[in-house]
Design an enzyme around this catalytic site. Structure first.
Site, PDB file in Angstrom:
ATOM      1  N   ILE A  25       5.531   1.981  -4.741  1.00 34.11           N
ATOM      2  CA  ILE A  25       5.155   3.303  -4.284  1.00 34.11           C
ATOM      3  C   ILE A  25       3.685   3.233  -3.881  1.00 34.11           C
ATOM      4  CG2 ILE A  25       6.866   4.636  -5.571  1.00 34.11           C
ATOM      5  CD1 ILE A  25       4.888   5.081  -7.773  1.00 34.11           C
ATOM      6  N   ASP A  26       3.236   4.196  -3.096  1.00 34.93           N
ATOM      7  CA  ASP A  26       1.876   4.166  -2.564  1.00 34.93           C
ATOM      8  C   ASP A  26       0.827   4.268  -3.668  1.00 34.93           C
ATOM      9  OD1 ASP A  26       2.930   4.054  -0.016  1.00 34.93           O
ATOM     10  OD2 ASP A  26       2.835   6.226   0.285  1.00 34.93           O
ATOM     11  N   LYS A  27      -0.363   3.837  -3.357  1.00 33.29           N
ATOM     12  CA  LYS A  27      -1.487   3.867  -4.302  1.00 33.29           C
ATOM     13  C   LYS A  27      -1.634   5.227  -4.964  1.00 33.29           C
ATOM     14  CE  LYS A  27      -6.543   3.836  -4.370  1.00 33.29           C
ATOM     15  NZ  LYS A  27      -7.773   3.729  -3.556  1.00 33.29           N
TER      16      LYS A  27
END
Length: 298
Positions: free
Chosen positions: A132-134
């Site tokens: 998942i994104d930062k």
């Protein structure tokens, strides 16, 4: 240690030639050149400096390290056995090392925490089955061996893994439910962004359900049918309801530096070895709740 440049090295870059001679990766050699561990004719030069026959390269006899280094970073683990780990990733943490970001990632934390991680995704992504994104928080599934990893990859590919996200978006969505079916590819004008496009793209489908409406925002639940980079962020921006606080896709509705209001709250899957169905749910982080509260009270 010293190496005298022979005729075969004339015109070559310093980092390339030294890499060939000592058997270390070019990136590792370049790192040590920047650290001034390498001298050319007694001088500090840049990695790309062109060599001449007769030049003398001096270098320290360092040991090359590969893969991510372990860091003692706390992990919020929800479940663990001999095959898998389920954890809740905090917002602001990058999942795996990449160019320009080799430290303080989830992988660095995992390498410190466990010696048993799958390596199907390479030495820089041990254990990583999906990401998942930062600035997206929430549940991630980690594999501790290659057998489990391969099974889980197939489960993701064939949509047997269930994922639910909660998101706060700009504007009021009138429909109670919706399905966004739009292909996603790299934005031709900004390589850091993704966009809905029919050029060099992949199919992407996001389903959403409205949970609560506010004066100028909507809280929704999203269920993914595919797993493209920035999928939820791109799809919701595409329909005119970008995520609040998203620094890339919604610069007009920025509250603070917390990051996009997106949380992977639910994960359900069959255990790759025992086949038992496991499901987990993680609450939204306090920063998410604090921003949400401002919209509830507006």
């Amino acid at each position: 240690m010293q190496i005298k440049v022979e005729s075969d090295g004339a015109g070559k870059r310093l980092d390339s030639y030294l890499s060939e001679k000592i058997g270390h990766s070019r990136s590792n050699v370049s790192k040590h050149i920047k650290l001034k561990d390498v001298l050319l004719n007694g001088n500090v030069v840049k990695s790309g400096f062109p060599l001449e026959e007769g030049d003398v390269i001096e270098y320290n006899d360092w040991t090359e390290t590969t893969g991510a280094l372990g860091e003692n970073i706390p992990l919020d683990i929800y479940y663990e056995d001999d095959y898998i780990i389920v954890l809740n990733k905090q917002s602001g943490m990058v999942v795996h090392p990449a160019c320009g970001n080799k430290e303080h990632t989830l992988v660095n934390a995992l390498v410190h925490y466990s010696e048993n991680l799958s390596d199907l995704n390479g030495e820089d992504r041990p254990g990583i089955v999906h990401r998942i994104d930062k600035d997206t928080s929430g549940l991630l599934l980690i594999s501790k061996n290659n057998e489990a990893h391969a099974i889980l990859v197939d489960d993701f590919k064939n949509k047997r893994v269930k994922r639910k996200y909660v998101a706060l978006v700009s504007g009021v969505i009138k429909e109670d439910k919706g399905r966004i079916d739009a292909p996603i590819g790299r934005d031709p004008l900004d390589r850091k962004k993704m966009c809905v496009t029919d050029k060099n793209s992949k199919a992407a489908v996001t389903n959403f359900t409205v949970l609560e409406r506010y004066k100028n925002a909507t809280l929704i639940e999203c269920i993914l049918e595919t797993g493209r980079t920035h999928q939820i962020r791109v799809h919701l921006s595409y329909i005119g309801h970008p995520l609040i606080n998203d620094p890339i896709y919604n610069s007009r509705h920025k509250i603070n530096d917390f990051g996009q209001m997106l949380h992977a709250k639910y994960l359900g899957f069959n255990h790759p070895i025992t086949h038992e169905f496991l499901e987990f749910e993680a609450p939204t982080p306090k920063e998410f709740d604090e921003i949400l509260e401002t919209f509830k009270n507006s």
